[in-house]
Design a protein around this motif. Structure first.
Motif, PDB file in Angstrom:
ATOM      1  N   ASP A 354      73.649 -27.002  55.130  1.00 46.61           N
ATOM      2  CA  ASP A 354      73.835 -27.211  56.567  1.00 46.61           C
ATOM      3  C   ASP A 354      75.174 -27.886  56.779  1.00 46.61           C
ATOM      4  N   LYS A 355      75.864 -27.469  57.786  1.00 44.66           N
ATOM      5  CA  LYS A 355      77.179 -28.027  58.089  1.00 44.66           C
ATOM      6  C   LYS A 355      77.068 -29.451  58.594  1.00 44.66           C
ATOM      7  N   VAL A 356      76.017 -29.736  59.317  1.00 46.54           N
ATOM      8  CA  VAL A 356      75.805 -31.066  59.883  1.00 46.54           C
ATOM      9  C   VAL A 356      74.474 -31.604  59.362  1.00 46.54           C
TER      10      VAL A 356
END
Length: 564
Positions: A354-356
């Motif tokens: 996940d990017k965040v």
């Protein structure tokens, strides 16, 4: 007497008794001894009743007036620390033994009984022997003395000492032997022993008493003098028998324990002190995954795989991230160092990137290494689960499959040495077989770097030393020792390499770090660069190096190269 010498005599006594050949001829020998004893008795009375004018007062003379023959006669009585300046005087140790002797006597005798019992049982039924047991077993009231002690400095993790023991004891040792319904009592009297030993405490470990075992060797044949009574008669008075028994004991003891033969006594459990040394390399190939669990909102996942040995704190290895794919293919290869093929397990964890925020775990699985056969590639198709709890109902949910290939390659049991020049060298195995240069040197291995200790490292501003290692862009460091000029680390570092580092160097530097936030927080105390080609050629180097840019500083480093 030193406990191990006493034990050796007890063990080899049965062998001596056996070599006297059989009890059938013993009665004839005793009869012959009666006549000899009569002659000795006449001589004794002639000595007692000689004329008074034949007795002379002793003459006291200084040593420098004695001739060579007289000096050689009294020389064995001079303590070793007088004759050899390398030996230390250890009166304190003799006082310690004197105070502890009543307790050591009981402990050693219990040990002798326990060790002699299975030996006695082997002779039951042999030569018509029905029973063997100790009627009395005591080492007496006179303890042994140490006439000198020499301690060696070595680069290994061990303590080597050469004590010289003397013992003129008064033991009470009676062995009862039942033979043909007759009970024979064999008694040991007037025991005297002189022995030069080598005692090695190894390996030194951070667990009390700080060494795992004791290895004992004889540096020369021991001098043993004693009397032996059978049914009250001293059989050592029989001409020829005394010399025969003496030489037999010396040969038997020397055959078993004369250096480099050793008697090793374990002190600590090997499982509690054994260092986890690498035994091989595990080749791992992450092939692909299928039907992975959907973690993203859009109905897909961005998977990658972490792999590491279960329970270890080393950072895990990881594959690349494949975006938006529930059936990813990686075909990525990794190498891990194996320390215990029977106990270790390889753990796989599949994550959704996940990017965040944190990455979501899709599933995991374990493979025990004991399922592998050395040098054979095995493919596994793993059903991913949430955790290792088989009773967890969430493990019934399908999370996908992971396909991996594992190959375990064991390190060579005998280290090889390279011969010839570096550019065109050959690989020579200990068994004598040869292989080509490419076969021998183009294989992966592990470089082990043990930073043991440093001496006389002195900084201008502070002395909080630690060692820093730089190799192939990687940097490792030991723990910091506060306010120490002679730090001891004993820390090992491992570097996995695709090929032997024949033309490379490793940089080791001793640094000092000031505690707190101040100027000049770091200070170099010296460094050394070591050619790793020597390590590859020899398999192992254990050396103390002088630090460059240091007045008197030294660092003790052990380097090993293990190739699969």
């Amino acid at each position: 007497m030193y406990m191990k010498e006493r034990r050796v005599y007890q063990i080899n006594f049965i062998g001596v008794f056996k070599n006297m050949a059989l009890m059938s001829s013993l009665l004839g020998i005793l009869g012959f001894g009666v006549g000899i004893c009569g002659g000795l008795l006449v001589g004794f009375f002639l000595f007692i009743y000689r004329e008074p004018n034949e007795v002379q007062d002793p003459v006291v003379r200084p040593l420098y007036e004695l001739d060579t023959a007289a000096l050689e006669e009294i020389l064995p009585e001079i303590p070793m620390w007088v004759k050899n300046p390398d030996y230390d005087r250890v009166d304190w140790l003799n006082k310690f033994i004197l105070q502890m002797w009543p307790y050591l006597n009981k402990a050693v005798c219990l040990r002798i009984r326990s060790m002699a019992q299975p030996i006695f049982e082997k002779y039951i039924g042999t030569f018509r022997i029905e029973e063997i047991e100790f009627e009395a077993l005591s080492l007496g009231t006179l303890p042994p003395t140490v006439s000198g002690l020499k301690v060696y400095d070595t680069n290994e993790q061990e303590l080597v000492m050469d004590p010289v023991f003397r013992w003129a004891g008064n033991p009470n040792i009676i062995l009862t032997l039942k033979l043909l319904s007759l009970r024979l009592k064999i008694q040991l009297v007037d025991l005297q022993i002189f022995a030069a030993l080598r005692v090695t405490l190894k390996p030194l470990v951070p667990t009390f008493p700080c060494f795992a075992s004791i290895a004992i060797s004889l540096m020369e044949k021991p001098h043993v003098d004693f009397g032996m009574k059978i049914m009250g008669g001293d059989i050592m008075a029989i001409p020829g028998l005394y010399h025969y028994v003496q030489e037999t004991i010396k040969k038997q003891v020397a055959r078993l324990y004369l250096w480099p033969q050793t008697l090793e006594l374990p002190i600590l459990d090997a499982s509690t002190v054994a260092a986890k040394k690498p035994v091989g390399i595990l080749h791992v190939k992450i092939v692909r995954a299928a039907r992975l669990l959907k973690k993203d909102i859009l109905g897909t996942s961005d998977p990658y795989v972490k792999l590491s040995f279960s329970g270890e704190r080393l950072p895990p290895k990881r594959t690349s991230v494949i975006m938006n794919n529930l059936n990813p293919e990686w075909n990525e290869k990794f190498k891990l160092i194996v320390t215990d093929l029977q106990l270790q397990a390889l753990e796989f964890q599949v994550y959704d990137w996940d990017k965040v925020g944190g990455h979501d775990r899709i599933g995991m699985q374990l493979i025990p290494l004991k399922l592998l056969t050395p040098n054979e590639t095995k493919e596994f198709t793993l059903d991913l689960v949430k955790n290792t709890n088989v009773n967890d109902p969430q493990n019934r949910k399908r999370r996908g499959k992971l396909v991996v290939e594992l190959t375990y390659v064991h390190f060579k049991t005998d280290s090889f040495k390279l011969t010839g020049n570096v550019n065109g060298c050959e690989s020579k195995e200990s068994a004598g077989s040869r292989m080509s240069n490419g076969d021998a040197l183009g294989r992966a291995g592990v470089l082990l770097v043990m930073i043991q200790a440093a001496e006389d490292v002195e900084g201008k501003h502070h002395n909080n030393p630690y060692a820093s290692i730089r190799f192939r862009g990687e940097k490792r460091k030991t723990k910091m020792m506060k306010k120490a000029r002679d730090p001891i680390w004993n820390e090992e570092f491992q570097f996995m390499l695709e090929e032997p580092p024949l033309h490379e160097k490793i940089h080791i530097e001793v640094l000092s770090k000031r505690t707190g936030i101040r100027l000049r927080s770091k200070e170099s105390l010296g460094y050394v660069e070591i050619n790793l080609g020597d390590v590859v050629h020899n398999g192992r180097l254990n050396h103390e190096y002088h630090l460059i840019d240091s007045k008197n500083g030294k660092i003790h480093v052990e380097l090993s190269w293990k190739m699969a």
